[in-house]
Motif scaffolding. Structure first.
Motif, short mmCIF file in Angstrom:
data_model
loop_
_atom_site.label_atom_id
_atom_site.label_comp_id
_atom_site.label_asym_id
_atom_site.label_seq_id
_atom_site.Cartn_x
_atom_site.Cartn_y
_atom_site.Cartn_z
N VAL A 153 0.83 -1.38 0.04
CA VAL A 153 -0.41 -0.19 0.26
C VAL A 153 0.75 1.34 -0.31
CG1 VAL A 153 -1.94 1.19 1.27
CG2 VAL A 153 -1.99 -1.23 1.10
N LEU A 154 0.22 2.09 -0.97
CA LEU A 154 1.47 3.35 -1.33
C LEU A 154 0.55 4.76 -0.66
CD1 LEU A 154 2.68 1.40 -3.12
CD2 LEU A 154 3.72 3.32 -4.25
N ARG A 155 0.93 5.44 0.16
CA ARG A 155 -0.05 6.14 0.55
C ARG A 155 1.43 7.51 1.95
NH1 ARG A 155 1.63 6.45 5.71
NH2 ARG A 155 2.06 4.14 7.37
N PRO A 156 0.08 8.49 1.79
CA PRO A 156 0.66 9.87 2.37
C PRO A 156 1.57 9.51 3.43
CG PRO A 156 -1.24 10.96 1.83
CD PRO A 156 -1.42 8.72 1.38
N LEU A 157 2.74 9.48 3.70
CA LEU A 157 3.52 9.83 5.48
C LEU A 157 2.36 9.75 6.23
CD1 LEU A 157 7.01 10.55 4.39
CD2 LEU A 157 6.28 8.19 5.14
N GLU A 158 2.63 9.24 8.01
CA GLU A 158 2.09 9.14 8.22
C GLU A 158 2.66 10.03 10.04
OE1 GLU A 158 -0.74 6.66 9.50
OE2 GLU A 158 -2.19 7.09 7.60
N GLU A 159 2.02 10.80 11.13
CA GLU A 159 3.33 10.84 12.32
C GLU A 159 3.83 9.36 12.79
OE1 GLU A 159 3.16 13.36 16.76
OE2 GLU A 159 1.09 13.34 15.18
N PRO A 185 23.01 11.85 11.17
CA PRO A 185 22.52 11.43 11.47
C PRO A 185 21.24 11.92 11.40
CG PRO A 185 23.06 12.31 13.62
CD PRO A 185 23.68 12.59 12.71
N TYR A 186 20.64 10.88 10.57
CA TYR A 186 18.74 11.81 10.34
C TYR A 186 18.09 11.17 11.74
CZ TYR A 186 14.81 12.13 7.53
OH TYR A 186 13.94 13.18 6.30
N THR A 187 17.42 11.94 12.35
CA THR A 187 17.00 11.80 13.82
C THR A 187 15.64 12.16 13.46
OG1 THR A 187 16.63 14.67 13.87
CG2 THR A 187 18.94 13.89 14.55
N GLU A 188 14.52 11.70 14.74
CA GLU A 188 13.59 11.42 14.38
C GLU A 188 13.39 12.96 14.28
OE1 GLU A 188 11.46 9.42 17.85
OE2 GLU A 188 11.95 7.54 16.81
N ALA A 189 13.24 13.69 15.10
CA ALA A 189 12.90 15.57 14.82
C ALA A 189 12.94 15.84 12.77
CB ALA A 189 13.73 16.59 15.65
N VAL A 190 14.50 15.79 12.73
CA VAL A 190 14.40 15.69 11.14
C VAL A 190 12.82 15.23 10.06
CG1 VAL A 190 15.00 15.68 9.52
CG2 VAL A 190 16.93 16.06 11.11
N ALA A 191 12.91 13.78 10.72
CA ALA A 191 11.72 13.10 10.07
C ALA A 191 10.49 13.17 10.31
CB ALA A 191 12.02 10.89 11.15
N LEU A 192 10.03 13.84 11.43
CA LEU A 192 8.72 14.38 11.92
C LEU A 192 8.22 16.06 11.25
CD1 LEU A 192 6.51 14.50 13.35
CD2 LEU A 192 7.56 16.01 15.79
N ASP A 193 9.36 16.40 10.94
CA ASP A 193 9.88 17.82 10.15
C ASP A 193 9.15 17.39 8.40
OD1 ASP A 193 9.94 20.73 9.96
OD2 ASP A 193 11.74 20.13 8.46
N TRP A 194 10.23 16.69 8.13
CA TRP A 194 10.11 16.12 6.82
C TRP A 194 8.42 15.32 6.66
CZ3 TRP A 194 11.29 16.33 1.75
CH2 TRP A 194 11.02 15.56 1.03
N ILE A 195 7.71 14.67 7.46
CA ILE A 195 6.79 14.07 7.69
C ILE A 195 5.41 15.20 7.41
CG2 ILE A 195 5.14 12.55 8.19
CD1 ILE A 195 7.59 10.59 8.55
N GLU A 196 5.97 16.38 8.65
CA GLU A 196 4.48 16.94 8.61
C GLU A 196 4.34 17.99 8.04
OE1 GLU A 196 4.23 17.10 13.01
OE2 GLU A 196 3.31 15.74 13.51
N ARG A 197 5.35 18.56 7.47
CA ARG A 197 5.58 19.76 6.78
C ARG A 197 6.36 20.32 5.29
NH1 ARG A 197 9.78 24.20 6.25
NH2 ARG A 197 11.06 23.17 7.51
N ARG A 198 7.18 19.39 5.65
CA ARG A 198 8.03 19.51 3.86
C ARG A 198 7.79 18.59 3.13
NH1 ARG A 198 14.11 19.08 4.98
NH2 ARG A 198 14.20 19.53 2.72
N ALA A 199 7.06 17.29 3.69
CA ALA A 199 6.67 15.88 2.12
C ALA A 199 5.55 17.20 2.24
CB ALA A 199 6.46 14.64 2.86
N PRO A 200 4.32 17.51 2.56
CA PRO A 200 3.30 17.42 2.71
C PRO A 200 3.21 19.50 1.44
CG PRO A 200 2.95 17.13 4.83
CD PRO A 200 4.55 17.04 4.42
N ALA A 201 4.39 19.95 2.11
CA ALA A 201 4.63 20.87 1.18
C ALA A 201 4.70 21.02 -0.46
CB ALA A 201 5.64 22.27 1.47
#
Length: 227
Positions: free
Chosen positions: A29-35, A59-75
């Motif tokens: 299943v391909l879907r939008p990323l979620e928190e 390193p790729y931190t969870e904070a970086v991942a959260l920013d990508w998932i919640e802000r950058r990817a939706p943009a």
């Protein structure tokens, strides 16, 4: 095992933006990323091969991942540049990887496709299955005319995926990318940056006719306005 294709998506063909979309294949299943994807996503992006062949921060931190998932990817989607989709196993819902479309040209109906697969999921054909389903959706539902892939010259695994889904090699961009390798081969050492060539691949709608039956008949269903 034979797989059949069905579609169920209104899409947004003719507009300059991608819809919220879910694409289903036999196994994925391909879907939008979620928190909830943050821990698995951060772990995947810290993998040695992902670091070597991409430009993601380390390193790729969870904070970086959260920013990508919640802000950058939706943009990326809302501003019409592309879309980022989580690739998950249908049965377990485990994060297999991601598919990203970027650099989209809506006048030319062209976009660049890239993919990342988690270490545990490699060798299962997930990358080609997800990439092919995305290509079918782009060509059939979104009326795209060209998909481009770029692979580092030594990234043979990525090149095999491009070939498997029917891409045609168009040429080499010399010195166009910077790969990373461990300093002196020490797994605990720092990273060195090395300039490398990029191989440019393209996929047109008619190229799917040349894909092997086992992939060309890969079934998928697409659902827009995903929540």
């Amino acid at each position: 095992m034979e797989r059949r294709m069905t579609t169920a998506s209104s899409g947004t063909a003719g507009t300059s933006g991608f819809p919220d979309i879910s694409i289903s294949t036999e196994r994925l299943v391909l879907r939008p990323l979620e928190e909830a994807d943050v821990p698995a996503y951060a772990e995947m992006m810290n993998d040695e091969l992902v670091t070597a062949w991409t430009s993601v921060p380390q390193p790729y931190t969870e904070a970086v991942a959260l920013d990508w998932i919640e802000r950058r990817a939706p943009a990326e989607r809302s501003e019409g540049r592309g879309i980022v989709l989580a690739v998950t196993e249908f049965l377990t819902q485990r994060l297999v990887g991601i598919i990203q479309l970027r650099g989209t040209d809506w006048r030319v109906r062209s976009t660049e496709l890239s993919y990342v697969v988690a270490p545990w999921a490699r060798g299962e054909g997930y990358a080609s299955e997800a990439a092919l389903a995305t290509a079918q959706w782009l060509f059939h539902d979104q009326k795209f005319e060209r998909i481009e892939l770029r692979t580092a010259a030594d990234n043979t695994a990525a090149q095999q995926v491009a070939q498997k889904i029917g891409c045609i090699s168009e040429g080499v961009l010399r010195g166009a990318w910077i790969a990373r390798t461990r300093n002196g081969g020490d797994p605990f050492g720092g990273w060195l940056e090395l300039r490398t060539d990029l191989i440019v691949w393209s996929l047109l709608p008619e190229d799917l006719e040349g894909v092997s039956e086992s992939l060309a008949d890969s079934g998928f269903s697409a659902y827009s306005d995903w929540n």
